[in-house]
Design a protein around this motif. Sequence first.
Motif, PDB file in Angstrom:
ATOM      1  N   VAL A  40       0.850  -1.205   0.000  1.00  0.00           N
ATOM      2  CA  VAL A  40       0.000   0.000   0.000  1.00  0.00           C
ATOM      3  C   VAL A  40       0.878   1.245   0.000  1.00  0.00           C
ATOM      4  CG1 VAL A  40      -1.617   1.343   1.386  1.00  0.00           C
ATOM      5  CG2 VAL A  40      -1.993  -1.087   1.077  1.00  0.00           C
ATOM      6  N   LEU A  41       1.902   1.247   0.832  1.00  0.00           N
ATOM      7  CA  LEU A  41       2.798   2.401   0.868  1.00  0.00           C
ATOM      8  C   LEU A  41       3.508   2.605  -0.468  1.00  0.00           C
ATOM      9  CD1 LEU A  41       4.344   2.041   4.430  1.00  0.00           C
ATOM     10  CD2 LEU A  41       2.724   3.767   3.640  1.00  0.00           C
ATOM     11  N   LEU A  42       3.909   1.514  -1.105  1.00  0.00           N
ATOM     12  CA  LEU A  42       4.541   1.638  -2.421  1.00  0.00           C
ATOM     13  C   LEU A  42       3.571   2.193  -3.465  1.00  0.00           C
ATOM     14  CD1 LEU A  42       6.685  -1.611  -2.589  1.00  0.00           C
ATOM     15  CD2 LEU A  42       7.513   0.739  -2.508  1.00  0.00           C
ATOM     16  N   TRP A  94       0.986   4.180  -2.902  1.00  0.00           N
ATOM     17  CA  TRP A  94       0.771   5.599  -2.620  1.00  0.00           C
ATOM     18  C   TRP A  94       2.006   6.417  -2.982  1.00  0.00           C
ATOM     19  CZ3 TRP A  94      -3.447   8.275  -1.877  1.00  0.00           C
ATOM     20  CH2 TRP A  94      -4.590   7.624  -1.467  1.00  0.00           C
ATOM     21  N   THR A  95       3.176   5.892  -2.689  1.00  0.00           N
ATOM     22  CA  THR A  95       4.412   6.619  -2.983  1.00  0.00           C
ATOM     23  C   THR A  95       4.594   6.800  -4.483  1.00  0.00           C
ATOM     24  OG1 THR A  95       5.417   5.676  -1.014  1.00  0.00           O
ATOM     25  CG2 THR A  95       6.907   6.634  -2.617  1.00  0.00           C
ATOM     26  N   SER A  96       4.274   5.754  -5.244  1.00  0.00           N
ATOM     27  CA  SER A  96       4.444   5.861  -6.687  1.00  0.00           C
ATOM     28  C   SER A  96       3.466   6.850  -7.308  1.00  0.00           C
ATOM     29  CB  SER A  96       4.288   4.490  -7.347  1.00  0.00           C
ATOM     30  OG  SER A  96       2.963   4.028  -7.188  1.00  0.00           O
ATOM     31  N   SER A  97       2.297   7.024  -6.709  1.00  0.00           N
ATOM     32  CA  SER A  97       1.319   7.963  -7.259  1.00  0.00           C
ATOM     33  C   SER A  97       1.522   9.379  -6.727  1.00  0.00           C
ATOM     34  CB  SER A  97      -0.101   7.492  -6.958  1.00  0.00           C
ATOM     35  OG  SER A  97      -0.338   7.516  -5.569  1.00  0.00           O
ATOM     36  N   PHE A  98       2.287   9.534  -5.644  1.00  0.00           N
ATOM     37  CA  PHE A  98       2.454  10.845  -5.018  1.00  0.00           C
ATOM     38  C   PHE A  98       3.147  11.843  -5.937  1.00  0.00           C
ATOM     39  CE2 PHE A  98       4.569  13.816  -2.083  1.00  0.00           C
ATOM     40  CZ  PHE A  98       3.448  14.291  -1.426  1.00  0.00           C
ATOM     41  N   ALA A  99       4.239  11.437  -6.559  1.00  0.00           N
ATOM     42  CA  ALA A  99       4.978  12.347  -7.443  1.00  0.00           C
ATOM     43  C   ALA A  99       4.128  12.740  -8.653  1.00  0.00           C
ATOM     44  CB  ALA A  99       6.270  11.693  -7.899  1.00  0.00           C
ATOM     45  N   THR A 100       3.397  11.802  -9.182  1.00  0.00           N
ATOM     46  CA  THR A 100       2.532  12.102 -10.322  1.00  0.00           C
ATOM     47  C   THR A 100       1.411  13.047  -9.921  1.00  0.00           C
ATOM     48  OG1 THR A 100       3.010   9.881 -11.107  1.00  0.00           O
ATOM     49  CG2 THR A 100       1.231  11.036 -12.205  1.00  0.00           C
ATOM     50  N   LEU A 148      -6.233   5.393 -10.564  1.00  0.00           N
ATOM     51  CA  LEU A 148      -5.782   4.232 -11.320  1.00  0.00           C
ATOM     52  C   LEU A 148      -4.760   3.369 -10.589  1.00  0.00           C
ATOM     53  CD1 LEU A 148      -5.726   5.542 -14.995  1.00  0.00           C
ATOM     54  CD2 LEU A 148      -7.366   4.000 -13.917  1.00  0.00           C
ATOM     55  N   PRO A 149      -3.726   3.942  -9.965  1.00  0.00           N
ATOM     56  CA  PRO A 149      -2.809   3.066  -9.217  1.00  0.00           C
ATOM     57  C   PRO A 149      -3.509   2.307  -8.091  1.00  0.00           C
ATOM     58  CG  PRO A 149      -1.789   5.199  -9.543  1.00  0.00           C
ATOM     59  CD  PRO A 149      -3.201   5.314 -10.007  1.00  0.00           C
ATOM     60  N   ILE A 150      -4.451   2.958  -7.428  1.00  0.00           N
ATOM     61  CA  ILE A 150      -5.180   2.296  -6.340  1.00  0.00           C
ATOM     62  C   ILE A 150      -6.056   1.183  -6.890  1.00  0.00           C
ATOM     63  CG2 ILE A 150      -6.931   2.632  -4.548  1.00  0.00           C
ATOM     64  CD1 ILE A 150      -5.723   5.469  -4.195  1.00  0.00           C
ATOM     65  N   VAL A 151      -6.725   1.436  -8.008  1.00  0.00           N
ATOM     66  CA  VAL A 151      -7.578   0.414  -8.623  1.00  0.00           C
ATOM     67  C   VAL A 151      -6.740  -0.775  -9.074  1.00  0.00           C
ATOM     68  CG1 VAL A 151      -9.043  -0.081 -10.628  1.00  0.00           C
ATOM     69  CG2 VAL A 151      -9.412   1.991  -9.297  1.00  0.00           C
ATOM     70  N   PHE A 152      -5.629  -0.502  -9.741  1.00  0.00           N
ATOM     71  CA  PHE A 152      -4.774  -1.602 -10.198  1.00  0.00           C
ATOM     72  C   PHE A 152      -4.197  -2.389  -9.027  1.00  0.00           C
ATOM     73  CE2 PHE A 152      -4.009   0.986 -14.235  1.00  0.00           C
ATOM     74  CZ  PHE A 152      -4.991   0.291 -14.913  1.00  0.00           C
ATOM     75  N   PHE A 153      -3.831  -1.688  -7.958  1.00  0.00           N
ATOM     76  CA  PHE A 153      -3.323  -2.365  -6.769  1.00  0.00           C
ATOM     77  C   PHE A 153      -4.401  -3.261  -6.173  1.00  0.00           C
ATOM     78  CE2 PHE A 153      -3.012  -2.408  -2.131  1.00  0.00           C
ATOM     79  CZ  PHE A 153      -1.818  -3.071  -1.987  1.00  0.00           C
ATOM     80  N   ALA A 154      -5.628  -2.740  -6.062  1.00  0.00           N
ATOM     81  CA  ALA A 154      -6.727  -3.520  -5.477  1.00  0.00           C
ATOM     82  C   ALA A 154      -7.040  -4.744  -6.328  1.00  0.00           C
ATOM     83  CB  ALA A 154      -7.961  -2.647  -5.321  1.00  0.00           C
ATOM     84  N   VAL A 155      -7.054  -4.588  -7.633  1.00  0.00           N
ATOM     85  CA  VAL A 155      -7.323  -5.716  -8.526  1.00  0.00           C
ATOM     86  C   VAL A 155      -6.208  -6.756  -8.422  1.00  0.00           C
ATOM     87  CG1 VAL A 155      -7.492  -6.393 -10.966  1.00  0.00           C
ATOM     88  CG2 VAL A 155      -8.770  -4.425 -10.136  1.00  0.00           C
ATOM     89  N   GLY A 156      -4.985  -6.310  -8.400  1.00  0.00           N
ATOM     90  CA  GLY A 156      -3.856  -7.229  -8.283  1.00  0.00           C
ATOM     91  C   GLY A 156      -3.852  -7.972  -6.963  1.00  0.00           C
TER      92      GLY A 156
END
Length: 65
Positions: free
Chosen positions: A8-10, A12-18, A34-42
């Motif tokens: 989860v932290l990774l 959020w961190t990856s989406s923070f800069a964007t 989108l990063p949260i959705v992809f993370f949840a699906v994965g």
Amino acid sequence: MMNDTKNVLLAWTSSFATFWGSREAGEMLSAIVLPIVFFAVGKTADILLQLYFARRRDTKGRREK
């Protein structure tokens, strides 16, 4: 549990800069959602596969006994 927290932290961190680099609402939506959705699906697929293989192991173990 620790791996889930780390993931989860990774995510959020990856989406923070964007998120900070985006200027339009559409870009913010894709930067955050989108990063949260992809993370949840994965993660859902990962958990379902773990459950499937655990049941398969249990069933196979019962048949051998």
